[in-house]
Design a protein around this motif. Sequence first.
Motif, mmCIF file in Angstrom:
data_model
loop_
_atom_site.group_PDB
_atom_site.id
_atom_site.type_symbol
_atom_site.label_atom_id
_atom_site.label_comp_id
_atom_site.label_asym_id
_atom_site.label_seq_id
_atom_site.Cartn_x
_atom_site.Cartn_y
_atom_site.Cartn_z
ATOM 1 N N SER A 198 51.653 4.624 -43.047
ATOM 2 C CA SER A 198 53.015 5.010 -42.653
ATOM 3 C C SER A 198 54.068 4.046 -43.191
ATOM 4 O O SER A 198 55.237 4.421 -43.312
ATOM 5 N N ASP A 233 50.544 11.710 -35.380
ATOM 6 C CA ASP A 233 49.612 10.838 -36.114
ATOM 7 C C ASP A 233 48.542 10.259 -35.192
ATOM 8 O O ASP A 233 47.361 10.209 -35.537
ATOM 9 N N HIS A 254 44.489 10.485 -35.336
ATOM 10 C CA HIS A 254 43.559 9.338 -35.337
ATOM 11 C C HIS A 254 42.520 9.483 -34.226
ATOM 12 O O HIS A 254 41.372 9.102 -34.389
ATOM 13 N N HIS A 271 52.322 11.653 -44.294
ATOM 14 C CA HIS A 271 50.936 11.879 -44.742
ATOM 15 C C HIS A 271 50.255 12.771 -43.717
ATOM 16 O O HIS A 271 50.816 13.023 -42.651
ATOM 17 N N THR A 330 46.992 13.235 -41.108
ATOM 18 C CA THR A 330 46.058 12.380 -40.372
ATOM 19 C C THR A 330 44.963 13.225 -39.726
ATOM 20 O O THR A 330 45.264 14.219 -39.067
ATOM 21 N N HIS A 389 43.890 8.544 -42.242
ATOM 22 C CA HIS A 389 44.802 9.402 -42.999
ATOM 23 C C HIS A 389 44.043 10.052 -44.149
ATOM 24 O O HIS A 389 42.964 9.591 -44.513
#
Length: 368
Positions: A89, A262, A266, A305, A307, A332
Amino acid sequence: MKTIIKYFFTFGLFLSFTACVSPSGNEKNSTAKNENVVAKNIIFMIGDGMSYAQIQAAETALNKRLVMNSMPVTGNVTTYSADKLITDSGAGGTALATGHKTNNGMIGMRADSTAVESLLEIFADAGKKTGMIVSCGITHATPAAFVAKDVNRNNYEAIAADIADSEKLHYFVGGGRDHFQKRKDGVDLLSKMKEKGWQIFDDLNEIDVQSERFGVFVADEHPGSAADGRGDMLPKGTALLLKKMSTNPQGFFLMVEGSQIDWAGHNNDSAYLVQEMADFDATVAEVLAFAQHDGETLVIITADHETGGLTLVRGANKDYNKVRFHFSTRSHTSLSVPVYAYGPGAERFSGAYDNTDIFGKVLLVAGL
Ligand SMILES: [Zn+2]
């Protein structure tokens, strides 16, 4: 390989849903092919970790079209960083904020450590009010890339000092109070900021609308999730900031981040992902309602991006009429991410290009 089975979806119901925003009605708001069109205001929205699968997963689970998918112009961008095929990030935020590739972990500077100006800073220099609202700490990588310059995104206290020293930021809402006040160097950045005219609040409801510069810390570290802790802080705070910032005759630049999309990726947590996507899209609805009424505002939605390596696969027992969420990594990925645009100059954002190209397009549309 871990598979999460949680959401199923019927195509018929899905197709019956009609998008909430119809951007085509007002000529002033339409994405006219006028090369000279200039947007007075920019709202730059970032779904951290949000690519196509996250969007479609939310539509599947919520059984409706997301508001962002009603936007008239779409593009897609590559996200690689200066030193890695898969960005973090810090580098992703820097590419969006400054138009420069940098190494993973760095913010607001090129790979050779040269500090570079961000859109927020350039817009402030042009007389516009600037603001950021995020559902993480304000010192976290994405917001940091718009104000701070550091070789390491984890230097939170140095990033807080950059934010406190910035002459270019006027408003912010997010977490991260401890990096300003409970510091290893013992400095109380908030009292310094107050001396420079900042008002600091703990709660959105406390905002003094007369204040020309304020920060709202909704958490000492990171705000809770949308479902557990922060509630409607992101859409509500965004609406409040728009109300405040739109009074500036020269316009404004507002960055809005759905930060925890995000974190759900994860965690490979489908329910968390859907809640964060719903919260981000509720914020998009606030933004588009404003932009539609205003007519001089360019809205960009993109991501730094993807994830989780999320995909949507067939249901149990080879059922092709159902889909399951399937995460392929806890990190990611290198997938490209969407760009949505609405408002004056939006048509410049169609097509496939690199994330660093967004910067120049925004400046062009803003006439800077
Ligand atoms: Zn991440």
